[in-house]
Write a protein that holds these residues in place. Structure first.
Motif, PDB file in Angstrom:
ATOM      1  N   ARG A   1     129.231  34.323 -70.254  1.00  0.00           N
ATOM      2  CA  ARG A   1     129.793  33.338 -71.174  1.00  0.00           C
ATOM      3  C   ARG A   1     128.890  33.292 -72.417  1.00  0.00           C
ATOM      4  NH1 ARG A   1     132.653  34.048 -67.514  1.00  0.00           N
ATOM      5  NH2 ARG A   1     133.644  32.563 -66.099  1.00  0.00           N
ATOM      6  N   MET A   2     129.360  32.605 -73.454  1.00  0.00           N
ATOM      7  CA  MET A   2     128.530  32.349 -74.629  1.00  0.00           C
ATOM      8  C   MET A   2     128.811  30.922 -75.077  1.00  0.00           C
ATOM      9  SD  MET A   2     126.285  33.858 -76.745  1.00  0.00           S
ATOM     10  CE  MET A   2     126.633  35.625 -76.755  1.00  0.00           C
ATOM     11  N   GLY A   3     127.766  30.084 -75.109  1.00  0.00           N
ATOM     12  CA  GLY A   3     127.925  28.704 -75.521  1.00  0.00           C
ATOM     13  C   GLY A   3     128.227  28.577 -77.005  1.00  0.00           C
ATOM     14  N   MET A   4     128.687  27.413 -77.410  1.00  0.00           N
ATOM     15  CA  MET A   4     129.003  27.169 -78.811  1.00  0.00           C
ATOM     16  C   MET A   4     127.728  27.238 -79.657  1.00  0.00           C
ATOM     17  SD  MET A   4     132.292  26.787 -78.979  1.00  0.00           S
ATOM     18  CE  MET A   4     132.810  25.797 -80.386  1.00  0.00           C
ATOM     19  N   HIS A   5     127.782  28.027 -80.716  1.00  0.00           N
ATOM     20  CA  HIS A   5     126.623  28.249 -81.571  1.00  0.00           C
ATOM     21  C   HIS A   5     127.099  28.624 -82.966  1.00  0.00           C
ATOM     22  CE1 HIS A   5     127.858  32.266 -80.376  1.00  0.00           C
ATOM     23  NE2 HIS A   5     127.224  32.707 -81.452  1.00  0.00           N
ATOM     24  N   ARG A   6     126.184  28.633 -83.913  1.00  0.00           N
ATOM     25  CA  ARG A   6     126.474  29.094 -85.269  1.00  0.00           C
ATOM     26  C   ARG A   6     125.626  30.322 -85.580  1.00  0.00           C
ATOM     27  NH1 ARG A   6     126.062  24.437 -89.621  1.00  0.00           N
ATOM     28  NH2 ARG A   6     123.913  24.322 -88.860  1.00  0.00           N
TER      29      ARG A   6
ATOM     30  N   CYS B   1     138.877  38.264 -73.890  1.00  0.00           N
ATOM     31  CA  CYS B   1     138.104  37.029 -73.743  1.00  0.00           C
ATOM     32  C   CYS B   1     138.842  35.883 -74.402  1.00  0.00           C
ATOM     33  CB  CYS B   1     136.704  37.168 -74.338  1.00  0.00           C
ATOM     34  SG  CYS B   1     136.639  36.911 -76.125  1.00  0.00           S
ATOM     35  N   VAL B   2     138.479  34.676 -74.000  1.00  0.00           N
ATOM     36  CA  VAL B   2     138.874  33.475 -74.730  1.00  0.00           C
ATOM     37  C   VAL B   2     137.777  33.201 -75.748  1.00  0.00           C
ATOM     38  CG1 VAL B   2     139.388  31.017 -74.591  1.00  0.00           C
ATOM     39  CG2 VAL B   2     140.138  32.555 -72.760  1.00  0.00           C
ATOM     40  N   PHE B   3     138.121  33.295 -77.023  1.00  0.00           N
ATOM     41  CA  PHE B   3     137.168  33.048 -78.112  1.00  0.00           C
ATOM     42  C   PHE B   3     137.459  31.666 -78.665  1.00  0.00           C
ATOM     43  CE2 PHE B   3     136.061  33.566 -82.722  1.00  0.00           C
ATOM     44  CZ  PHE B   3     134.693  33.684 -82.556  1.00  0.00           C
TER      45      PHE B   3
ATOM     46  N   GLY C   1     132.186  30.249 -79.619  1.00  0.00           N
ATOM     47  CA  GLY C   1     131.652  30.684 -78.334  1.00  0.00           C
ATOM     48  C   GLY C   1     132.712  31.389 -77.506  1.00  0.00           C
ATOM     49  N   VAL C   2     132.303  31.822 -76.327  1.00  0.00           N
ATOM     50  CA  VAL C   2     133.186  32.528 -75.396  1.00  0.00           C
ATOM     51  C   VAL C   2     133.112  31.824 -74.046  1.00  0.00           C
ATOM     52  CG1 VAL C   2     133.684  34.722 -74.214  1.00  0.00           C
ATOM     53  CG2 VAL C   2     132.901  34.726 -76.607  1.00  0.00           C
ATOM     54  N   PRO C   3     134.073  30.945 -73.735  1.00  0.00           N
ATOM     55  CA  PRO C   3     134.026  30.242 -72.457  1.00  0.00           C
ATOM     56  C   PRO C   3     134.526  31.055 -71.270  1.00  0.00           C
ATOM     57  CG  PRO C   3     135.890  29.459 -73.744  1.00  0.00           C
ATOM     58  CD  PRO C   3     135.122  30.398 -74.629  1.00  0.00           C
ATOM     59  N   ARG C   4     135.216  32.174 -71.544  1.00  0.00           N
ATOM     60  CA  ARG C   4     135.807  32.907 -70.420  1.00  0.00           C
ATOM     61  C   ARG C   4     136.111  34.347 -70.794  1.00  0.00           C
ATOM     62  NH1 ARG C   4     141.695  31.638 -67.531  1.00  0.00           N
ATOM     63  NH2 ARG C   4     141.519  33.199 -65.882  1.00  0.00           N
TER      64      ARG C   4
END
Length: 221
Positions: free
Chosen positions: A127-132, A151-153, A188-191
């Protein structure tokens, strides 16, 4: 890609943020995947990123041009094997500039060349958490290319990691560009959706190739 009941079209997700489906054809995807596999080999190869708080990112990463680490850039893999970062190929600058022109128009092209690639590999559980993307000294548009599994972006706003946001399915070959008022939006990428990569690509998991302008040359001195 099999025919769909509702074919996907390009979508302006937010002002300055555009999704272009199927931007890379099958041959371009295979060529880019082969290059990513070469770049991921050591030295300065694919690594696990450790955060300042002691955690680790679930997506693994390799960098070209400038090495990113939380929260800055270096000429060597300071949080890995210490090797010099691999050079940024000129063909990736050409690809990035074509992407920006196609998505946002020629007026959005930066005056400096693209000189950073962050290549993230997501397995089934990554996954990738919300970031800038805020560690660059340039406001040039960010170019994101997807290979492999869908992916879900999640593309949010510039003020907070919380809502409002828009979820977009990014498939293999898709392009996403964000610049202008969306340049510092949280995302981010939650899934990741396992088993959704094109059968002929030969990739299990997802690769995301993110191309950026560092601004380091113009700010030196």
């Amino acid at each position: 890609m099999d025919a769909e009941l509702f074919p996907r079209g390009r979508d302006a997700v937010a002002p300055g943020a555009v999704h272009v489906p199927d931007w890379l054809d099958a041959d371009e995807q295979r060529a880019l995947l082969a290059a990513c596999r070469a770049w991921a080999r050591p030295p300065a190869g694919l690594r696990t990123v450790r955060t300042p708080g002691g955690g680790t990112m679930t997506a693994r990463q390799v960098c070209l041009g400038h090495h990113w680490y939380p929260y800055g850039y270096a000429p060597t893999v300071v949080d890995g094997d210490g090797s010099p970062v691999k050079p940024f190929p000129a063909r990736l600058d050409e690809l990035a500039r074509r992407a920006v022109a196609d998505a946002l128009g020629p007026d959005a092209l930066p005056g400096e060349p693209y000189d950073i690639a962050l290549i993230n590999f997501y397995d089934t559980d990554a996954r990738m958490g919300m970031h800038r993307d805020a560690d660059e000294r340039s406001d040039a548009p960010v170019v994101s290319l997807s290979l492999g599994d869908t992916c879900v972006f999640r593309f949010g706003n510039t003020g907070t990691r919380n809502r409002p946001w828009t979820d977009v399915d990014l498939r293999s070959g898709d392009l996403f560009v964000f610049g202008g008022p969306a340049r510092l939006a949280y995302h981010g990428v939650p899934r990741v959706r396992p088993g959704t990569a094109p059968s002929g690509l030969g990739l299990a998991g997802r690769l995301n190739i993110t191309l950026r302008v560092s601004g380091l040359a113009s700010s030196a001195g």
